[in-house]
Motif scaffolding. Structure first.
Motif, PDB file in Angstrom:
ATOM      1  N   PHE A 100      64.246  26.369  -9.537  1.00  0.00           N
ATOM      2  CA  PHE A 100      64.365  25.729  -8.230  1.00  0.00           C
ATOM      3  C   PHE A 100      63.919  26.695  -7.128  1.00  0.00           C
ATOM      4  O   PHE A 100      62.895  27.351  -7.253  1.00  0.00           O
ATOM      5  N   GLU A 101      64.714  26.821  -6.045  1.00  0.00           N
ATOM      6  CA  GLU A 101      64.331  27.700  -4.935  1.00  0.00           C
ATOM      7  C   GLU A 101      65.148  28.995  -4.911  1.00  0.00           C
ATOM      8  O   GLU A 101      65.200  29.673  -3.888  1.00  0.00           O
ATOM      9  N   THR A 228      66.610  21.240  -4.914  1.00  0.00           N
ATOM     10  CA  THR A 228      66.112  21.994  -3.770  1.00  0.00           C
ATOM     11  C   THR A 228      67.216  22.251  -2.743  1.00  0.00           C
ATOM     12  O   THR A 228      68.198  21.503  -2.648  1.00  0.00           O
TER      13      THR A 228
END
Length: 337
Positions: A100-101, A228
């Motif tokens: 993901f981030e 996110t």
């Protein structure tokens, strides 16, 4: 006359995953598709080959004799296709993935790009379990992931790993909460953006949270995994009841920048152990340099040891990257020019 079959590599990958798991539910979760869709694709492959590959009933999945033969060939075909697809750039490209981030892999990627601007990075998004599979299938060159005891036991050979970072976890409050440095794990309900054990999408992150939940003697709210940061912060802003979200530092600092208070846990400080992993084989210069940059970045940022503070640090007791694993760092390939 011999029949020629135009095989779809995607179907072969599906079949190999089912054969590895011998369970359609687990295979579907690893492939991020629904179980009915996976069953349909396996039947399609069987129709193309004109023979059953799997025997399944309500409780078991087994390979037929033909399935065993096809499995060996399928692995070879997938490996060959991967080598062909990457051959043109294998000496000067590093393939990595991000979870993901979360920022650990991005920080290393930024440092590598600054040191070796002429070496392209091919970047993907994969969770820890899928990164390990991709690494062993030669679809990644380096993995930055969480390694669980189960992953190490399931894949005991063909790769090496060691701890890269201990990332602290924070408690994220609600918009409008008063700022304070710390908060109790038992002051409010604790929520996690993660897939629960019964969801069919349970992963290495979930395993970490389950172990922490049991150790701390608490019961957390499992909210699913929106992925996110934008989706996560939106969910926190929509919440109407009190609670804290247990989050990675990577996201917690962004909540703080968005005006949402973040706090250190009072009772104990959980750390998420990130590893760097590579195939146990000779590497080209680009991969060796990436591994060297990762180690340099970890030392520079003091990722290996938690900072000094009065709260007891915690990592899962069965984590395979305990202090004895630090010696493995000396076996990592060194940077080469």
């Amino acid at each position: 006359m011999r029949r020629i079959v135009d095989l779809d590599l995607r179907l072969l990958r599906y079949f190999v995953t089912v054969a590895d798991e011998l369970h359609f539910g687990r295979a579907a979760a690893k492939l991020y598709i629904s179980q009915p869709a996976l069953s349909k694709q396996i039947r399609r492959l069987e129709d193309q080959l004109g023979s059953r590959l799997l025997e399944r009933d309500s409780r078991h999945v087994t390979l037929t004799d033909h399935g065993h033969r096809v499995l060996a060939d399928a692995r070879e075909m997938i490996a060959l296709a991967t080598r062909i697809g990457e051959h043109s750039s294998e000496s000067g490209t590093v393939r990595i993935a991000h979870v993901f981030e979360l920022q650990t892999s991005r920080i290393v990627a930024d440092a590598f790009a600054a040191a070796y601007p002429d070496v392209p990075l091919v970047e993907r998004s994969l969770d820890s379990l899928r990164q390990l599979d991709a690494l062993l299938d030669n679809r990644l060159d380096v993995a930055i992931l969480r390694v669980t005891a189960a992953m190490a036991a399931r894949k005991p050979t063909g790769w090496r790993f060691h701890r890269l970072r201990l990332e602290p976890m924070f408690l994220v409050g609600r918009p409008g909460d008063p700022p304070k440095a710390s908060a109790s794990l038992f002051e409010r309900p604790v929520e996690v953006f993660a897939d629960a054990p019964a969801s069919g999408l349970y992963n290495a992150h979930g395993d970490y949270l389950t172990t922490f939940e049991r150790h701390a003697g608490m019961s957390m709210r499992w909210l699913g995994n929106p992925g996110t940061f934008g989706h996560c912060v939106a969910a926190v802003r929509r919440a109407t009841d009190p609670g804290y979200v247990l989050e990675f530092e990577s996201y917690a600092v962004r909540y703080g920048a968005a005006g949402i208070p973040i706090h250190r846990p009072v009772e104990l400080q959980p750390y998420y152990p990130w590893c760097i992993a590579w195939r146990d084989e000779p590497h080209n210069a680009a991969v060796a340099n990436f591994l060297g940059i990762a180690e340099h970045t970890a030392r520079q940022r003091n990722w290996h040891l938690p900072p000094h503070h009065p709260v007891q640090p915690w990592i899962p007791p069965d984590d395979p990257t305990d202090s004895s694993q630090a010696a493995a760092a000396t076996t990592a390939p060194r940077p080469r020019r």
